[in-house]
Design an enzyme around this catalytic site. Structure first.
Site, PDB file in Angstrom:
ATOM      1  N   ARG A 164      10.060 -20.913  12.555  1.00 25.09           N
ATOM      2  CA  ARG A 164      11.220 -20.203  11.973  1.00 25.09           C
ATOM      3  C   ARG A 164      11.660 -19.018  12.834  1.00 25.09           C
ATOM      4  O   ARG A 164      12.062 -17.969  12.320  1.00 25.09           O
ATOM      5  CB  ARG A 164      10.893 -19.696  10.556  1.00 25.09           C
ATOM      6  CG  ARG A 164      10.455 -20.740   9.582  1.00 25.09           C
ATOM      7  CD  ARG A 164      11.557 -21.683   9.157  1.00 25.09           C
ATOM      8  NE  ARG A 164      11.069 -22.540   8.103  1.00 25.09           N
ATOM      9  CZ  ARG A 164      10.425 -23.696   8.316  1.00 25.09           C
ATOM     10  NH1 ARG A 164      10.233 -24.139   9.564  1.00 25.09           N
ATOM     11  NH2 ARG A 164       9.998 -24.411   7.302  1.00 25.09           N
ATOM     12  N   SER A 239      13.908 -20.717   0.660  1.00 22.15           N
ATOM     13  CA  SER A 239      12.688 -19.882   0.702  1.00 22.15           C
ATOM     14  C   SER A 239      13.069 -18.450   1.041  1.00 22.15           C
ATOM     15  O   SER A 239      13.756 -18.219   2.041  1.00 22.15           O
ATOM     16  CB  SER A 239      11.728 -20.393   1.778  1.00 22.15           C
ATOM     17  OG  SER A 239      11.460 -21.746   1.572  1.00 22.15           O
ATOM     18  N   GLU A 337      12.796 -13.953   4.874  1.00 21.30           N
ATOM     19  CA  GLU A 337      13.388 -14.929   5.809  1.00 21.30           C
ATOM     20  C   GLU A 337      14.888 -14.725   6.049  1.00 21.30           C
ATOM     21  O   GLU A 337      15.322 -14.690   7.194  1.00 21.30           O
ATOM     22  CB  GLU A 337      13.119 -16.363   5.310  1.00 21.30           C
ATOM     23  CG  GLU A 337      13.703 -17.397   6.247  1.00 21.30           C
ATOM     24  CD  GLU A 337      13.467 -18.831   5.803  1.00 21.30           C
ATOM     25  OE1 GLU A 337      12.315 -19.280   5.841  1.00 21.30           O
ATOM     26  OE2 GLU A 337      14.452 -19.496   5.431  1.00 21.30           O
TER      27      GLU A 337
HETATM   28  P1  FAD Z   1      24.207 -18.329   7.879  1.00 24.86           P
HETATM   29  O1  FAD Z   1      23.434 -18.042   6.645  1.00 24.86           O
HETATM   30  O2  FAD Z   1      25.680 -18.228   7.814  1.00 24.86           O
HETATM   31  O3  FAD Z   1      23.664 -17.402   9.040  1.00 24.86           O
HETATM   32  C1  FAD Z   1      22.292 -17.202   9.224  1.00 24.86           C
HETATM   33  C2  FAD Z   1      22.084 -16.388  10.523  1.00 24.86           C
HETATM   34  O4  FAD Z   1      22.496 -17.177  11.633  1.00 24.86           O
HETATM   35  C3  FAD Z   1      22.926 -15.117  10.563  1.00 24.86           C
HETATM   36  O5  FAD Z   1      22.189 -14.131  11.259  1.00 24.86           O
HETATM   37  C4  FAD Z   1      24.137 -15.519  11.390  1.00 24.86           C
HETATM   38  O6  FAD Z   1      24.715 -14.421  12.066  1.00 24.86           O
HETATM   39  C5  FAD Z   1      23.525 -16.502  12.368  1.00 24.86           C
HETATM   40  N1  FAD Z   1      24.490 -17.531  12.800  1.00 24.86           N
HETATM   41  C6  FAD Z   1      25.113 -18.461  12.007  1.00 24.86           C
HETATM   42  N2  FAD Z   1      25.886 -19.254  12.776  1.00 24.86           N
HETATM   43  C7  FAD Z   1      25.763 -18.817  14.056  1.00 24.86           C
HETATM   44  C8  FAD Z   1      26.306 -19.236  15.316  1.00 24.86           C
HETATM   45  N3  FAD Z   1      27.158 -20.265  15.419  1.00 24.86           N
HETATM   46  N4  FAD Z   1      25.937 -18.564  16.441  1.00 24.86           N
HETATM   47  C9  FAD Z   1      25.077 -17.522  16.363  1.00 24.86           C
HETATM   48  N5  FAD Z   1      24.528 -17.075  15.215  1.00 24.86           N
HETATM   49  C10 FAD Z   1      24.864 -17.724  14.077  1.00 24.86           C
HETATM   50  N6  FAD Z   1      15.998 -23.393   6.112  1.00 24.86           N
HETATM   51  C11 FAD Z   1      15.043 -24.125   6.740  1.00 24.86           C
HETATM   52  O7  FAD Z   1      14.675 -23.826   7.878  1.00 24.86           O
HETATM   53  N7  FAD Z   1      14.451 -25.191   6.127  1.00 24.86           N
HETATM   54  C12 FAD Z   1      14.799 -25.592   4.884  1.00 24.86           C
HETATM   55  O8  FAD Z   1      14.262 -26.566   4.382  1.00 24.86           O
HETATM   56  C13 FAD Z   1      15.804 -24.839   4.199  1.00 24.86           C
HETATM   57  N8  FAD Z   1      16.149 -25.166   2.933  1.00 24.86           N
HETATM   58  C14 FAD Z   1      17.084 -24.427   2.271  1.00 24.86           C
HETATM   59  C15 FAD Z   1      17.433 -24.794   0.967  1.00 24.86           C
HETATM   60  C16 FAD Z   1      18.386 -24.075   0.258  1.00 24.86           C
HETATM   61  C17 FAD Z   1      18.732 -24.489  -1.150  1.00 24.86           C
HETATM   62  C18 FAD Z   1      19.031 -22.981   0.875  1.00 24.86           C
HETATM   63  C19 FAD Z   1      20.102 -22.219   0.140  1.00 24.86           C
HETATM   64  C20 FAD Z   1      18.695 -22.600   2.176  1.00 24.86           C
HETATM   65  C21 FAD Z   1      17.718 -23.314   2.893  1.00 24.86           C
HETATM   66  N9  FAD Z   1      17.340 -22.982   4.207  1.00 24.86           N
HETATM   67  C22 FAD Z   1      16.386 -23.733   4.862  1.00 24.86           C
HETATM   68  C23 FAD Z   1      17.945 -21.818   4.880  1.00 24.86           C
HETATM   69  C24 FAD Z   1      19.319 -22.123   5.581  1.00 24.86           C
HETATM   70  O9  FAD Z   1      19.963 -23.221   4.958  1.00 24.86           O
HETATM   71  C25 FAD Z   1      19.180 -22.429   7.061  1.00 24.86           C
HETATM   72  O10 FAD Z   1      18.566 -21.364   7.732  1.00 24.86           O
HETATM   73  C26 FAD Z   1      20.538 -22.717   7.720  1.00 24.86           C
HETATM   74  O11 FAD Z   1      20.356 -23.163   9.045  1.00 24.86           O
HETATM   75  C27 FAD Z   1      21.485 -21.524   7.714  1.00 24.86           C
HETATM   76  O12 FAD Z   1      22.761 -21.988   8.106  1.00 24.86           O
HETATM   77  P2  FAD Z   1      24.087 -21.202   7.779  1.00 24.86           P
HETATM   78  O13 FAD Z   1      25.198 -21.852   8.532  1.00 24.86           O
HETATM   79  O14 FAD Z   1      24.270 -21.087   6.320  1.00 24.86           O
HETATM   80  O15 FAD Z   1      23.769 -19.776   8.427  1.00 24.86           O
HETATM   81  P1  NAP Z   2       5.481 -27.444  -0.441  1.00 30.82           P
HETATM   82  O1  NAP Z   2       5.492 -28.910  -0.170  1.00 30.82           O
HETATM   83  O2  NAP Z   2       5.269 -26.955  -1.827  1.00 30.82           O
HETATM   84  O3  NAP Z   2       4.410 -26.749   0.536  1.00 30.82           O
HETATM   85  C1  NAP Z   2       4.267 -25.329   0.560  1.00 30.82           C
HETATM   86  C2  NAP Z   2       4.163 -24.878   1.996  1.00 30.82           C
HETATM   87  O4  NAP Z   2       2.987 -25.423   2.548  1.00 30.82           O
HETATM   88  C3  NAP Z   2       5.317 -25.358   2.823  1.00 30.82           C
HETATM   89  O5  NAP Z   2       6.173 -24.294   3.084  1.00 30.82           O
HETATM   90  C4  NAP Z   2       4.709 -25.969   4.062  1.00 30.82           C
HETATM   91  O6  NAP Z   2       4.940 -25.235   5.250  1.00 30.82           O
HETATM   92  C5  NAP Z   2       3.235 -25.947   3.826  1.00 30.82           C
HETATM   93  N1  NAP Z   2       2.723 -27.331   3.951  1.00 30.82           N
HETATM   94  C6  NAP Z   2       2.729 -28.287   3.006  1.00 30.82           C
HETATM   95  N2  NAP Z   2       2.143 -29.413   3.487  1.00 30.82           N
HETATM   96  C7  NAP Z   2       1.800 -29.156   4.760  1.00 30.82           C
HETATM   97  C8  NAP Z   2       1.137 -29.910   5.777  1.00 30.82           C
HETATM   98  N3  NAP Z   2       0.716 -31.159   5.567  1.00 30.82           N
HETATM   99  N4  NAP Z   2       0.945 -29.333   6.968  1.00 30.82           N
HETATM  100  C9  NAP Z   2       1.355 -28.087   7.208  1.00 30.82           C
HETATM  101  N5  NAP Z   2       1.968 -27.310   6.272  1.00 30.82           N
HETATM  102  C10 NAP Z   2       2.187 -27.837   5.080  1.00 30.82           C
HETATM  103  O7  NAP Z   2       6.835 -26.796   0.125  1.00 30.82           O
HETATM  104  P2  NAP Z   2       8.291 -26.764  -0.475  1.00 30.82           P
HETATM  105  O8  NAP Z   2       8.635 -25.368  -0.806  1.00 30.82           O
HETATM  106  O9  NAP Z   2       8.480 -27.838  -1.500  1.00 30.82           O
HETATM  107  O10 NAP Z   2       9.167 -27.159   0.798  1.00 30.82           O
HETATM  108  C11 NAP Z   2       9.097 -28.450   1.359  1.00 30.82           C
HETATM  109  C12 NAP Z   2       9.536 -28.378   2.806  1.00 30.82           C
HETATM  110  O11 NAP Z   2      10.894 -27.932   2.879  1.00 30.82           O
HETATM  111  C13 NAP Z   2       8.731 -27.400   3.650  1.00 30.82           C
HETATM  112  O12 NAP Z   2       8.637 -27.927   4.945  1.00 30.82           O
HETATM  113  C14 NAP Z   2       9.558 -26.141   3.641  1.00 30.82           C
HETATM  114  O13 NAP Z   2       9.393 -25.366   4.820  1.00 30.82           O
HETATM  115  C15 NAP Z   2      10.974 -26.702   3.581  1.00 30.82           C
HETATM  116  N6  NAP Z   2      11.876 -25.784   2.851  1.00 30.82           N
HETATM  117  C16 NAP Z   2      12.287 -24.666   3.494  1.00 30.82           C
HETATM  118  C17 NAP Z   2      13.158 -23.786   2.864  1.00 30.82           C
HETATM  119  C18 NAP Z   2      13.682 -22.567   3.579  1.00 30.82           C
HETATM  120  O14 NAP Z   2      14.605 -21.952   3.078  1.00 30.82           O
HETATM  121  N7  NAP Z   2      13.141 -22.182   4.706  1.00 30.82           N
HETATM  122  C19 NAP Z   2      13.583 -24.051   1.571  1.00 30.82           C
HETATM  123  C20 NAP Z   2      13.108 -25.184   0.941  1.00 30.82           C
HETATM  124  C21 NAP Z   2      12.259 -26.065   1.589  1.00 30.82           C
HETATM  125  P3  NAP Z   2       6.219 -25.491   6.197  1.00 30.82           P
HETATM  126  O15 NAP Z   2       7.239 -24.557   5.680  1.00 30.82           O
HETATM  127  O16 NAP Z   2       5.719 -25.097   7.535  1.00 30.82           O
HETATM  128  O17 NAP Z   2       6.627 -26.916   6.140  1.00 30.82           O
END
Ligand code: FAD
Ligand code: NAP
Length: 342
Positions: A164, A239, A337
């Site tokens: 991340r 998250s 995050e």
């Molecule tokens: P924004 O929120 O608009 O911006 C985020 C940051 O990126 C800001 O600092 C912005 O300035 C910068 N930015 C945006 N676009 C550009 C660009 N073109 N050039 C330079 N900088 C830029 N994230 C995960 O990693 N894994 C997940 O599973 C995940 N699940 C999610 C589930 C939900 C329900 C929600 C609401 C969010 C989740 N996220 C997850 C977080 C998010 O969706 C991601 O980080 C996504 O990539 C953000 O995209 P955005 O276009 O909305 O960025």
């Molecule tokens: P989950 O399955 O309840 O697991 C909790 C956490 O444990 C996860 O964040 C994941 O880390 C870690 N994990 C689970 N199984 C793993 C494995 N086999 N090996 C290594 N790490 C493991 O998680 P969840 O909240 O439902 O999310 C499911 C997936 O979607 C995850 O990968 C999570 O990162 C992603 N997610 C991200 C966001 C976001 O906003 N960043 C939001 C929703 C879901 P990792 O995060 O490294 O996978």
């Protein structure tokens, strides 16, 4: 380039916080990017660029120029005997793009289905889910370097991706991403490294039945829809905290005190462990907790929500309350995050 004055950002952040931007610029073509920066710099005004606003906490009105990334386009860029190279412009919706790649017959992005936001934001925090990170499927990206005022192409190695994290997090105002190129294998193999997916497809694997990228895409969408709130219905940014990384000694000490601790090895080589932040928060009794108009999602303690009419300031106060309680209980510091604008 269209610019609105004193525009609300309510529809442009998935928490639905009602803050305003002095100038809201719609970036619909690559040339808008240098123009946007030039305008802000001429007026010595601050600037920021957003995509879908799904990883933001907007806790105050934004001064200066806010750019909304809306450059569209996607195409097969190149191919070799083993891989296809697909380019998508930064303003493409990520989930729609993943869906489109599968329609074209190119598997490889399906584990990252249903992540909100734009293509251009995916490298910023090296999006990851269900056993796949962007760094594993990205080839390169194009960006405008706001320091040198030149267009650059950055390879995966140059983006310095980690969990991340990326170069863009270290130096947030340096690059504006305009397009991302993905490298997908022609000989596709399912990625079932994540336990939930392995379980869902165990039967098919055992019976040696065919699994398609679309099967995985559908399953990821199903699991995510059941667990996560839809931001269109309940404001959230996914998250809210990173999963903290601790040393092997810290992990062992916590495991002795809490035998049910949820933790995974942080990487294949080192001895560090990744703790499930959601589990830590849940143990502190926050799941479903509500503080005024903001709260903690009832099904997943890692997700903070806006129940309606809440503000970024209220949400950050709740986040701090959670951080303090988790630290007092586990001596583990949670870091936020989403990107904060306050
Ligand atoms: P924004 O929120 O608009 O911006 C985020 C940051 O990126 C800001 O600092 C912005 O300035 C910068 N930015 C945006 N676009 C550009 C660009 N073109 N050039 C330079 N900088 C830029 N994230 C995960 O990693 N894994 C997940 O599973 C995940 N699940 C999610 C589930 C939900 C329900 C929600 C609401 C969010 C989740 N996220 C997850 C977080 C998010 O969706 C991601 O980080 C996504 O990539 C953000 O995209 P955005 O276009 O909305 O960025
Ligand atoms: P989950 O399955 O309840 O697991 C909790 C956490 O444990 C996860 O964040 C994941 O880390 C870690 N994990 C689970 N199984 C793993 C494995 N086999 N090996 C290594 N790490 C493991 O998680 P969840 O909240 O439902 O999310 C499911 C997936 O979607 C995850 O990968 C999570 O990162 C992603 N997610 C991200 C966001 C976001 O906003 N960043 C939001 C929703 C879901 P990792 O995060 O490294 O996978």
């Amino acid at each position: 380039m269209k610019i609105d004055l004193h525009a609300t950002l309510r529809a442009h952040n998935t928490f639905g916080f009602d803050v305003s931007a002095d100038y809201l610029a719609y970036l619909t073509e690559a040339n808008d990017i240098p123009l946007f920066i030039q305008k802000a710099e001429e007026q010595q005004a601050p600037w920021q660029v957003f995509g879908g606003g799904s990883n933001l906490v907007l806790a105050a009105d934004l001064q200066g120029y806010t750019g909304l990334m809306q450059i569209k386009g996607r195409r097969l860029h190149d191919q070799t005997d083993t891989h296809v190279f697909i380019e998508a412009k930064a303003g493409e919706d990520w989930h729609d793009f993943v869906d489109w790649t599968l329609e074209q017959g190119y598997g490889g992005l399906e584990n990252l289905a249903l992540i909100p936001g734009t293509v251009g934001a995916t490298p910023i925090q090296n999006i990851g889910a269900y056993g796949l990170e962007l760094s594993q499927v990205m080839d390169s990206l194009e960006a405008f370097d706001t320091k040198t005022k030149k267009w650059v192409k950055l390879t995966v190695a140059q983006c310095q991706f980690s969990y991340r994290h990326s170069i863009f997090k270290n130096d947030p105002k340096r690059y504006i991403v305009s397009s991302v190129c993905f490298k997908l294998p022609k000989l596709w193999q399912p990625n079932l490294t994540y336990a939930e997916l392995a379980k869902a497809f165990a039967d098919k694997v055992e019976k040696k039945q065919k699994i398609t990228p679309r099967d995985i895409f559908d399953k990821v969408c199903e699991i995510r829809s059941a667990k996560l709130p839809n931001p269109k219905i309940l404001g959230n940014s996914g998250s809210f905290f990173h999963n903290p990384i601790v040393t092997s000694d810290q992990h062992q000490e916590l495991k002795n005190r809490y035998p049910n601790l949820v933790a995974y090895p942080a990487n294949l080589t080192g001895g560090d462990w990744k703790l499930a932040a959601g589990w830590l928060i849940d143990q502190c009794g926050f799941k479903g907790y509500q503080s005024g108009r903001v709260g903690v999602y009832e099904k997943q303690a890692l997700v903070l929500v806006n129940h309606g009419g809440g503000t970024g300031k209220e949400l950050l106060a709740l986040a701090q309350q959670i951080q303090v309680k988790v630290f007092d209980t586990f001596q583990v510091q949670l870091t936020i995050e989403p990107v904060i604008y306050s």
